[in-house]
Structure formats: structure tokens, C-alpha cells
Design a protein around this motif. Structure first.
Motif, PDB file in Angstrom:
ATOM      1  N   LEU A   1     -17.039  51.449  28.944  1.00 12.49           N
ATOM      2  CA  LEU A   1     -18.796  52.805  29.523  1.00 12.49           C
ATOM      3  C   LEU A   1     -18.156  52.463  30.988  1.00 12.49           C
ATOM      4  N   GLN A   2     -17.754  51.759  32.269  1.00 10.84           N
ATOM      5  CA  GLN A   2     -17.756  52.109  33.090  1.00 10.84           C
ATOM      6  C   GLN A   2     -16.604  53.553  33.567  1.00 10.84           C
ATOM      7  N   LYS A   3     -15.758  53.534  32.758  1.00  8.90           N
ATOM      8  CA  LYS A   3     -15.502  55.108  32.596  1.00  8.90           C
ATOM      9  C   LYS A   3     -16.060  56.358  32.297  1.00  8.90           C
ATOM     10  N   TYR A   4     -16.971  56.045  31.272  1.00  4.00           N
ATOM     11  CA  TYR A   4     -18.590  56.860  30.808  1.00  4.00           C
ATOM     12  C   TYR A   4     -18.897  56.866  31.733  1.00  4.00           C
ATOM     13  N   PHE A   5     -19.551  56.168  32.026  1.00  3.91           N
ATOM     14  CA  PHE A   5     -20.649  55.946  33.448  1.00  3.91           C
ATOM     15  C   PHE A   5     -19.938  57.307  35.002  1.00  3.91           C
ATOM     16  N   GLY A   6     -18.432  56.389  35.261  1.00  4.75           N
ATOM     17  CA  GLY A   6     -18.137  57.093  36.441  1.00  4.75           C
ATOM     18  C   GLY A   6     -17.380  59.024  35.914  1.00  4.75           C
ATOM     19  N   VAL A   7     -17.301  59.283  35.465  1.00  2.00           N
ATOM     20  CA  VAL A   7     -17.253  60.858  34.871  1.00  2.00           C
ATOM     21  C   VAL A   7     -18.317  60.984  34.681  1.00  2.00           C
ATOM     22  N   GLU A   8     -19.768  60.990  33.872  1.00  2.00           N
ATOM     23  CA  GLU A   8     -20.480  61.613  33.751  1.00  2.00           C
ATOM     24  C   GLU A   8     -21.473  61.869  35.525  1.00  2.00           C
ATOM     25  N   ILE A   9     -21.671  60.586  35.562  1.00  2.00           N
ATOM     26  CA  ILE A   9     -22.148  60.636  37.369  1.00  2.00           C
ATOM     27  C   ILE A   9     -21.786  61.535  38.397  1.00  2.00           C
TER      28      ILE A   9
ATOM     29  N   ARG B   1     -19.163  64.633  37.281  1.00  2.03           N
ATOM     30  CA  ARG B   1     -19.607  65.555  36.762  1.00  2.03           C
ATOM     31  C   ARG B   1     -21.156  66.255  37.366  1.00  2.03           C
ATOM     32  N   ALA B   2     -21.868  64.918  37.670  1.00  4.23           N
ATOM     33  CA  ALA B   2     -22.884  65.613  37.497  1.00  4.23           C
ATOM     34  C   ALA B   2     -23.081  65.681  39.406  1.00  4.23           C
ATOM     35  N   VAL B   3     -23.161  64.709  39.787  1.00  2.00           N
ATOM     36  CA  VAL B   3     -23.005  64.746  41.102  1.00  2.00           C
ATOM     37  C   VAL B   3     -22.370  66.238  41.784  1.00  2.00           C
ATOM     38  N   ALA B   4     -21.126  66.823  41.119  1.00  2.00           N
ATOM     39  CA  ALA B   4     -20.465  67.592  41.902  1.00  2.00           C
ATOM     40  C   ALA B   4     -20.941  68.818  41.732  1.00  2.00           C
ATOM     41  N   PHE B   5     -21.636  68.767  40.417  1.00  2.00           N
ATOM     42  CA  PHE B   5     -22.798  70.675  40.272  1.00  2.00           C
ATOM     43  C   PHE B   5     -23.669  70.502  41.495  1.00  2.00           C
ATOM     44  N   VAL B   6     -24.324  69.252  41.457  1.00  2.00           N
ATOM     45  CA  VAL B   6     -25.871  69.399  42.147  1.00  2.00           C
ATOM     46  C   VAL B   6     -25.139  69.924  44.329  1.00  2.00           C
ATOM     47  N   MET B   7     -24.101  69.386  44.143  1.00  2.00           N
ATOM     48  CA  MET B   7     -23.663  69.092  45.666  1.00  2.00           C
ATOM     49  C   MET B   7     -23.637  70.621  45.325  1.00  2.00           C
TER      50      MET B   7
ATOM     51  N   ILE C   1     -29.446  62.591  43.111  1.00  2.00           N
ATOM     52  CA  ILE C   1     -30.508  63.454  41.611  1.00  2.00           C
ATOM     53  C   ILE C   1     -29.587  63.098  40.582  1.00  2.00           C
ATOM     54  N   GLY C   2     -27.581  63.629  41.227  1.00  2.00           N
ATOM     55  CA  GLY C   2     -26.996  63.333  39.561  1.00  2.00           C
ATOM     56  C   GLY C   2     -26.689  62.324  38.992  1.00  2.00           C
ATOM     57  N   THR C   3     -27.737  61.493  39.631  1.00  2.00           N
ATOM     58  CA  THR C   3     -27.312  59.563  39.155  1.00  2.00           C
ATOM     59  C   THR C   3     -28.284  59.652  38.205  1.00  2.00           C
ATOM     60  N   ILE C   4     -29.552  60.036  38.671  1.00  2.00           N
ATOM     61  CA  ILE C   4     -31.053  60.287  37.488  1.00  2.00           C
ATOM     62  C   ILE C   4     -30.413  60.886  36.589  1.00  2.00           C
ATOM     63  N   TYR C   5     -30.030  61.779  36.470  1.00  2.00           N
ATOM     64  CA  TYR C   5     -29.781  63.296  35.990  1.00  2.00           C
ATOM     65  C   TYR C   5     -28.797  62.632  34.075  1.00  2.00           C
ATOM     66  N   VAL C   6     -28.194  62.236  34.817  1.00  2.00           N
ATOM     67  CA  VAL C   6     -26.744  61.117  33.858  1.00  2.00           C
ATOM     68  C   VAL C   6     -27.675  59.703  33.086  1.00  2.00           C
ATOM     69  N   LEU C   7     -28.482  59.351  34.163  1.00  2.00           N
ATOM     70  CA  LEU C   7     -29.313  58.374  33.336  1.00  2.00           C
ATOM     71  C   LEU C   7     -30.384  58.686  32.442  1.00  2.00           C
TER      72      LEU C   7
ATOM     73  N   THR D   1     -23.618  47.001  39.061  1.00  2.00           N
ATOM     74  CA  THR D   1     -22.542  46.753  39.373  1.00  2.00           C
ATOM     75  C   THR D   1     -22.020  47.606  38.934  1.00  2.00           C
ATOM     76  N   MET D   2     -21.844  48.623  37.912  1.00  2.00           N
ATOM     77  CA  MET D   2     -21.355  49.948  37.337  1.00  2.00           C
ATOM     78  C   MET D   2     -21.352  50.946  38.563  1.00  2.00           C
ATOM     79  N   LEU D   3     -22.965  51.008  38.248  1.00  2.00           N
ATOM     80  CA  LEU D   3     -23.491  51.967  39.429  1.00  2.00           C
ATOM     81  C   LEU D   3     -22.800  51.600  40.911  1.00  2.00           C
ATOM     82  N   MET D   4     -22.725  50.291  42.135  1.00  2.00           N
ATOM     83  CA  MET D   4     -22.029  50.228  42.520  1.00  2.00           C
ATOM     84  C   MET D   4     -20.355  50.708  43.099  1.00  2.00           C
ATOM     85  N   LYS D   5     -20.100  50.565  41.811  1.00  2.00           N
ATOM     86  CA  LYS D   5     -18.333  50.534  42.239  1.00  2.00           C
ATOM     87  C   LYS D   5     -18.200  52.267  42.329  1.00  2.00           C
ATOM     88  N   ILE D   6     -19.329  52.670  40.936  1.00  2.00           N
ATOM     89  CA  ILE D   6     -18.679  54.477  41.170  1.00  2.00           C
ATOM     90  C   ILE D   6     -19.480  55.202  42.516  1.00  2.00           C
ATOM     91  N   GLY D   7     -20.461  54.078  43.215  1.00  2.00           N
ATOM     92  CA  GLY D   7     -21.146  54.243  44.119  1.00  2.00           C
ATOM     93  C   GLY D   7     -20.029  54.326  45.447  1.00  2.00           C
TER      94      GLY D   7
END
Length: 376
Positions: free
Chosen positions: A4-12, A14-20, A71-77, A101-107
Motif C-alpha cells: 500500500l505504501q508503494k502504491y500510494f507513493g507511486v500514484e501521488i 505521479r499526480a503531483v508531477a503532473f500538477v506541477m 492538489i495531487g494528493t487530493i486527486y489520488v485520494l 503515517t504513509m502520507l507523511m513518509k511520502i511527504g
């Protein structure tokens, strides 16, 4: 949980890069339209304008990273919620604390990137771009005052380590792209703030080790007490060149023309110390320093603020509505963060309080949102 951590990380990510990329494309277009006004002035061409805009992008990356992360995190969630993925994750014993906790690690990855862009890449690229533009335009840096740029330092007996014997005020009409000073005036005062020496020079070049080499120098020395009887004691001399040891360096002079929000924390700390040592107002730069230190941590706040959107059902609003809400929240954070800098400066609040208040307010909002969605 590792999956799940890896899945969250990859998706977020990717989304943040697109928004940026979308934000950078938008603001680079506006900047390029602005720069077109200067094209064909001197040797400044379209290619120079494009290069200048590209060199400004790292500054935007630093500036918009919290908004892009939100924005990217909201989109994924929101996608997880609309596809019932988040419901399945919660059924598989993923608690709110685990998700946070998973979001904070990605953050933390984005925090490190923001520090890198804010402290290393953006300040260097901005300085390089400004120098390139000035050279191409054949222009020099000038302060808005009609008398030029003013700064102050202390006079010591043995260079920069001896006892303080007085103070020195430096007036410069302009600074060339090669960091040469032109039309220089130096006023030296003793401990009692009595004028002891006036020095004028056509140019001044920095030769290292806090030393400026003045050329075509005219020096006027005044006695301790200047009366009608002491008028003959005023001495004037001319020199082809003369070296002056000063705490003022080209880096400090560059700070006077730079936007504090685009400077690194190291440069801000050094210039703040210089202002404090010379008993000058440093509050604006102290606030900018604390903002620089705390701003990347706002990314963790944005991550926490995005989590409640995963608990909202589709009937509470579709993905588009949630993204729009994220954009509004991000813009409000950006405006409040800028607003508090001015409010803190006007009300003389402690600099660290001024820098932290926006993040603390939004963290409180995030915790309140999490508590609400858990109860409902």
C-alpha cells in the motif's frame, strides 16, 4: 502495508508531477509574455528571454510545491474513494493513523525536494538568470533612491577581527553585472559619530578576503573637532588606487537588490547577522529566513489536509469538486502565508511566529477535518 505504501507513493508522485508541470507551464507562459517587452533591447533576444524564463522555473517549483502536493494528493485520494479502493483498504485494517503515517513518509520526499530547490537550485539559477539578462541588456543594478545604494559596516583596528573604532557608510550609484561598483563614496565616523574621513572613488573592484580596491581615489581627512581655527587641519589627498577592508561583500550588496523570498536561508542568515551587527532593522529578513526554514514543512500540513477527502463519499462531491476544493484551499494558504509576512512585519511579531502561524492554522483545520469525517 508495504504494498500500500508503494502504491500510494507511486500514484501521488505521479499526480503531483503532473500538477506541477501544469503550474509551471502556465506561469512560464505569463513570464515569457512579460519578457517579450524587453526583446531586441541591447543584445537581448528571444532565446535569451526563453532562457531567462526557464531559469526562473526552479523558484516556482519551490513556491508551488505545497499547492501541487495538496492538489495531487487530493486527486489520488478522491480517485481511491470513488473507486471504493479506500473503503477496501479500511476494511483491511488500515486505520486513519496508518494512512496519515504513509502520507507523511511520502511527504518527506517532497520536503527534501523543496529544501533542495529552495536552498541550492533556485537561488543559483535566479542569480545566473539576472546576471545574464543585465549583460544582454547592457544594464546595471541601481537602487530606487536618487542618491544610489546605501549600506553600513563597522571599522576595526586589524581588519575584521580587531576592536571597533567607528562606523562606515558606503554609497554606490550603480553595480555592473561584473559586480564592479561605480561612483563610490565612503563616509567614516569615529565612536562619537563625528565625521573623520570622506573617500570618493570612480570604481571599486572586489579582490577577495573582504577587500575592495578603489581606483582614482580622493580622500579628505577631518580633525576630531572642526572649528574655524581647525579649518587648515583638513587634509585632502589623491591616490591612483587604494584598498579598503570591509564587512560588505558583493554577496551582501546583491542581497539589497534580491527578493528575500527567492534567497537561500544561508544568505538570509548571513545578511541578517550583518544588519544586527550594524544595529540596522533586520526584521524583514528574519521573517524571510524563518519562512524559508519552515515553508517546506507546510507540505506535511498539506498532506494531512488532503486525507479527509478520501473519507468523503461520491455523493459528497465528485472528483472534480474535490480537486476544485483543493485548488481553493491551496490558494487560500498561499495568500495567508504571504499576508502574515506583512502583518507580522507591521505588528513586530516574533519572526518564527509569523512564519509558523499559517501552517499551524491549516494543521488545526486538517485535524478538525479528520475528526469530522471519522465521526460521520
Amino acid at each position: 502495508m508495504k504494498i500500500l505504501q508503494k502504491y500510494f507513493g507511486v500514484e501521488i508522485i505521479r499526480a503531483v508531477a503532473f500538477v506541477m508541470l501544469a503550474l509551471l507551464a502556465l506561469f512560464s507562459f505569463f513570464d515569457l509574455m512579460k519578457e517579450l517587452q524587453s526583446v531586441n533591447s541591447g543584445s537581448y533576444r528571444l532565446l535569451n528571454a526563453v532562457f531567462y524564463v526557464l531559469m526562473g522555473l526552479p523558484g516556482y517549483v519551490y513556491e508551488f510545491m505545497p499547492i501541487a502536493v495538496l492538489i495531487g494528493t487530493i486527486y489520488v485520494l478522491a480517485q481511491f474513494a470513488s473507486n471504493s479502493e479506500f473503503t477496501i483498504m479500511r476494511s483491511a485494517s488500515m486505520s486513519t493513523v496508518t494512512a496519515l503515517t504513509m502520507l507523511m513518509k511520502i511527504g518527506l520526499i517532497f520536503v527534501a525536494l523543496t529544501f533542495l530547490f529552495g536552498e541550492v537550485i533556485a537561488p543559483a539559477s535566479t542569480k545566473f538568470a539576472e546576471s545574464m539578462k543585465l549583460k544582454a541588456l547592457g544594464a546595471s543594478q541601481k537602487k530606487e533612491f536618487r542618491t544610489g545604494l546605501w549600506t553600513k559596516d563597522l571599522i576595526r583596528e586589524n581588519g575584521l577581527s580587531g576592536e571597533i573604532t567607528g562606523s562606515r557608510f558606503l554609497n554606490v550609484k550603480e553595480i555592473t553585472p561584473a559586480r564592479q561598483l561605480r561612483d563610490v563614496r565612503v563616509y567614516e565616523f569615529d565612536k562619537e559619530f563625528r565625521l573623520s574621513r570622506e573617500v570618493t572613488a570612480v570604481t571599486a573592484d572586489y579582490i577577495g578576503k573582504n577587500t575592495w580596491r578603489l581606483t582614482d581615489v580622493a580622500e579628505t581627512s577631518f580633525p576630531v573637532t572642526l572649528s574655524s581655527e581647525d579649518i587648515n587641519k583638513v587634509k585632502t589627498a589623491r591616490y591612483p588606487s587604494r584598498d579598503v577592508v570591509s564587512e560588505v561583500t558583493p554577496e551582501i550588496l546583491t542581497v539589497l537588490f534580491a527578493d528575500p523570498d527567492r534567497m537561500s536561508a544561508v544568505d538570509l542568515a548571513a545578511y541578517t547577522r550583518h544588519l544586527v551587527d550594524n544595529k540596522q532593522d533586520s526584521e524583514r529578513y528574519e521573517i524571510a529566513f524563518w519562512k524559508k526554514v519552515t515553508y517546506p514543512l507546510a507540505i506535511l500540513v498539506m498532506m494531512a489536509l488532503a486525507l479527509p477527502f478520501a473519507y468523503l463519499h461520491v455523493r459528497s462531491g465528485g472528483v472534480s469538486f474535490k480537486i476544485f476544493s483543493g485548488i481553493m484551499i491551496g490558494m487560500v494558504f498561499y495568500l495567508i502565508n504571504s499576508l502574515f509576512s506583512h502583518i507580522g512585519l507591521l505588528n513586530t511579531w516574533p519572526p518564527y511566529v509569523t512564519a509558523l502561524v499559517p501552517s499551524v492554522l491549516f494543521m488545526g483545520l486538517a485535524l478538525a477535518g479528520l475528526r469530522y469525517v471519522e465521526r460521520h
